[in-house]
Scaffold this active site. Structure first.
Site, mmCIF file in Angstrom:
data_model
loop_
_atom_site.group_PDB
_atom_site.id
_atom_site.type_symbol
_atom_site.label_atom_id
_atom_site.label_comp_id
_atom_site.label_asym_id
_atom_site.label_seq_id
_atom_site.Cartn_x
_atom_site.Cartn_y
_atom_site.Cartn_z
ATOM 1 N N SER A 67 1.617 124.750 31.859
ATOM 2 C CA SER A 67 0.842 123.813 31.024
ATOM 3 C C SER A 67 0.149 122.681 31.779
ATOM 4 C CB SER A 67 1.733 123.218 29.938
ATOM 5 O OG SER A 67 1.854 124.130 28.881
ATOM 6 N N LYS B 167 -0.048 112.460 28.346
ATOM 7 C CA LYS B 167 0.022 113.514 27.322
ATOM 8 C C LYS B 167 0.807 113.018 26.114
ATOM 9 C CE LYS B 167 1.279 118.454 27.032
ATOM 10 N NZ LYS B 167 1.854 119.603 27.785
ATOM 11 N N SER C 107 -0.972 123.793 27.942
ATOM 12 C CA SER C 107 -1.043 122.939 26.780
ATOM 13 C C SER C 107 -1.548 121.512 27.088
ATOM 14 C CB SER C 107 0.339 122.846 26.138
ATOM 15 O OG SER C 107 1.240 122.172 26.990
#
EC number: 6.3.5.7
Lengths: 479, 95
Positions: free
Chosen positions: A172, A73, A148
């Site tokens: 997330s 990420k 997210s």
């Protein structure tokens, strides 16, 4: 057999080299560029690592992560590459160091192939707040992947990589995993070092794994766990995360009755009850839990998380790194840099957090939210004195349409209802894809364990996975 | 609680964020809705909670020994800065 282990055997018996798999992963990432999964591909670094690892394998060295490719990420620092947090404000920032988890990936023989798209600073549940555009759900490109960590989830769901790292502050990792049909784990707070992860809500954030299956997630979790002197909240505890099938007979499974009513979609509810029936039929004892404070989770979370975010994001001012909007005085430079650099959701959260911490509101909002957080953690503590594991749905619905919740932040926040309490209490949890909805979208369920008891949650999820075999239906691992 | 326009502007100033006319209205409405939802925390009896500021997490938070160690060199750090002069990070006038 676990899809990840099948790939391992292919490498071991020479059917595939690590360089082959790496090239294939990069090729797939490029072919599927319409999904918008990656902000940066770390192609050169990946190929260089793959060559080195193939040499190691030839010499008979064991690689804990088998030389498999991984997506990271883009709020986790990888040395020599941009860390954007999917924000304009970090434009031009190239990380001079590796996050501890990245060091551990390298040590354990993984190949980092790229930095995955996300909601800006991890603020969102749809991946639509990214300054680099939304990620698309591979099952339906009109739909969101969740957020997210949307890019990380889709990197695995679209079969680009078998492993990905995300971060989970209120769901997330688990929510996008459920929306995309992959396994996602939020470890116990302190299990994994946060050094090198750009902070959102420091008392809530944890880095965790995505994979095709429970076995892969356990393997990656084990590789990244452990104490780190650079993160004073990390904990040194034994971590053996190889999941094993277990007899569910006598397992005490807690359920939160009011949660079933919060499932908004009939077919999601139906799957929830079907898994519950499976657990019962396998001999598990279902225990109804009394958790009087859990309904206040979203309210407490959005005060605690935004307060910490507003404080953490104060560092982005255009002085030492990132983008700067020039002006003739320093205060105006701060103002312009931040106003142009942050997207709308980031501004909304900074404002909300600044409000909750400001003079006159601090006691009424921030301190009260912290007290409620304590009560929620105590509810869990009490529940776990009587059960081994808690079973809940992962999300109230399947993946929603792009744009559907973007103009209604409160509605978007409420979609995290099943995942947020886990972060408030610092507990570990896993979401497991189980089946498809009527529209052909993945539906996931969640298991929550006691603090530092990831093993129980992985074993139970592995056992349930062995019954539903979602990874077979999804057809993962084509390299 | 209903949040008023002045409060939104005051908070924005504290946070060093500029919001235009159109956005003030939007934030006002959205923050109002969120804060109204958060009002429900007032129903909770928190009298018994004595240690809200203490971490909910297990174990003690340990501070590192204050030993000098290797850090980034000056060049690496300066390369990250948007504007540099000689060995300094440059900013516009403060006063």
């Amino acid at each position: 057999m676990s899809v990840v282990r099948q790939l391992k055997y292919k490498i071991e018996n020479g059917e595939l080299s690590i360089v082959d798999i790496t090239k294939k992963a990069i090729e797939k990432a490029k072919e599927k560029s319409e999904l918008n999964v990656f902000i940066t591909l770390t192609e050169d670094f990946a190929l260089e690592t793959a060559h080195k690892l193939d040499e190691k394998v030839k010499k008979g060295e064991e690689l804990k992560l088998f030389g498999l490719p991984v997506a990271v990420k883009d709020n986790i620092n990888v040395k020599g590459y941009a860390t954007t947090c999917a924000s304009k404000i970090l434009k031009g920032y190239v990380s001079p160091y590796n996050a501890t988890v990245v060091e551990k990936l390298i040590e354990n023989g993984a190949v980092i192939i790229g930095k995955a798209n996300m909601d800006e600073f991890a603020f969102g549940s749809t991946n639509e707040t990214s300054a680099f555009g939304p990620v698309k759900n591979p099952y339906d490109k009109e739909r969101v992947p969740g957020g997210s960590s949307g890019g990380s989830a889709v990197s695995v769901a679209a079969d680009i990589v078998p492993f990905a790292l995300g971060s989970d502050t209120g769901g997330s990792i688990r929510q996008p995993a459920a929306f995309c049909g992959v396994v996602g784990v939020k470890p116990t707070y302190g299990r994994v070092s946060r050094y090198g992860l750009v902070a959102f809500g420091s008392s809530l954030d944890q880095i965790g794994p995505f994979s095709y299956d429970v076995c892969g997630a356990g393997l990656l979790l084990e590789a990244i766990s452990g104490f780190d002197k650079n993160d004073s909240t990390s904990v040194d505890k034994l971590a053996n995360f190889k999941p094993e099938l277990r007899d569910l007979k006598g397992l005490k499974v807690g359920v939160i009755e009011e949660y079933a009513e919060k499932i908004e979609q009939e077919d999601v509810k139906e799957i929830y009850y079907r898994v519950l029936e499976y657990l019962k039929a396998s001999g598990a004892e279902i225990v109804k839990l009394d958790m009087p404070h859990i309904k206040y989770s979203i309210a407490a979370y959005y005060i605690v998380a935004t307060s910490e975010a507003s404080s953490n994001l104060a560092r982005f001012d255009g002085v030492r790194y990132g983008n700067r909007v020039h002006s003739d005085n320093v205060k105006d430079m701060y103002l312009k840099t931040r106003s142009e650099g942050f997207g709308e959701e980031a501004k909304r959260r900074i404002l909300l957090g600044t409000f909750a911490l400001s003079s006159g509101y601090y006691d009424a909002y921030y301190l009260r939210a912290l007290a409620v957080r304590k009560l929620i953690a105590k509810d869990f503590e009490k529940a776990f004195s009587n059960v081994d594991i808690i079973f809940t749905p992962a999300t109230p619905t399947t993946a929603f349409k792009l744009g559907e919740k973007l103009d209604n932040p409160l509605e978007m926040y409420l979609s995290d209802i099943f995942t947020v309490p886990v972060n408030l209490a610092g507990l570990p949890a896993i979401t497991l894809p189980v089946d498809f909805s009527k529209e052909g979208l993945p539906v996931g369920m969640q298991f929550i364990s006691k603090w530092f008891d990831e093993k129980t949650m992985l074993d139970v999820a592995y056992t349930v996975e062995d019954f539903y075999k979602f990874y077979e239906k999804a057809g993962y691992g084509k390299f | 609680m209903a949040i008023d326009r002045e409060t939104v502007l005051h908070i924005a100033k504290l946070a060093h964020i500029e919001i235009n006319e159109k956005d003030v209205e939007k934030f006002l409405k959205q923050m109002g809705e969120i804060l109204e939802y958060i009002e429900q925390l007032n129903e909770v009896d928190i009298k018994e909670v004595k240690d809200s500021l203490k971490s909910i997490h297990e174990g003690k938070v340990m501070l590192r020994e204050d030993n000098p160690g290797k850090s980034f060199d000056r060049k690496t750090v300066l390369e990250l800065a948007p504007e540099v002069e000689d060995i300094f990070v440059k900013v516009p006038p403060v006063i």
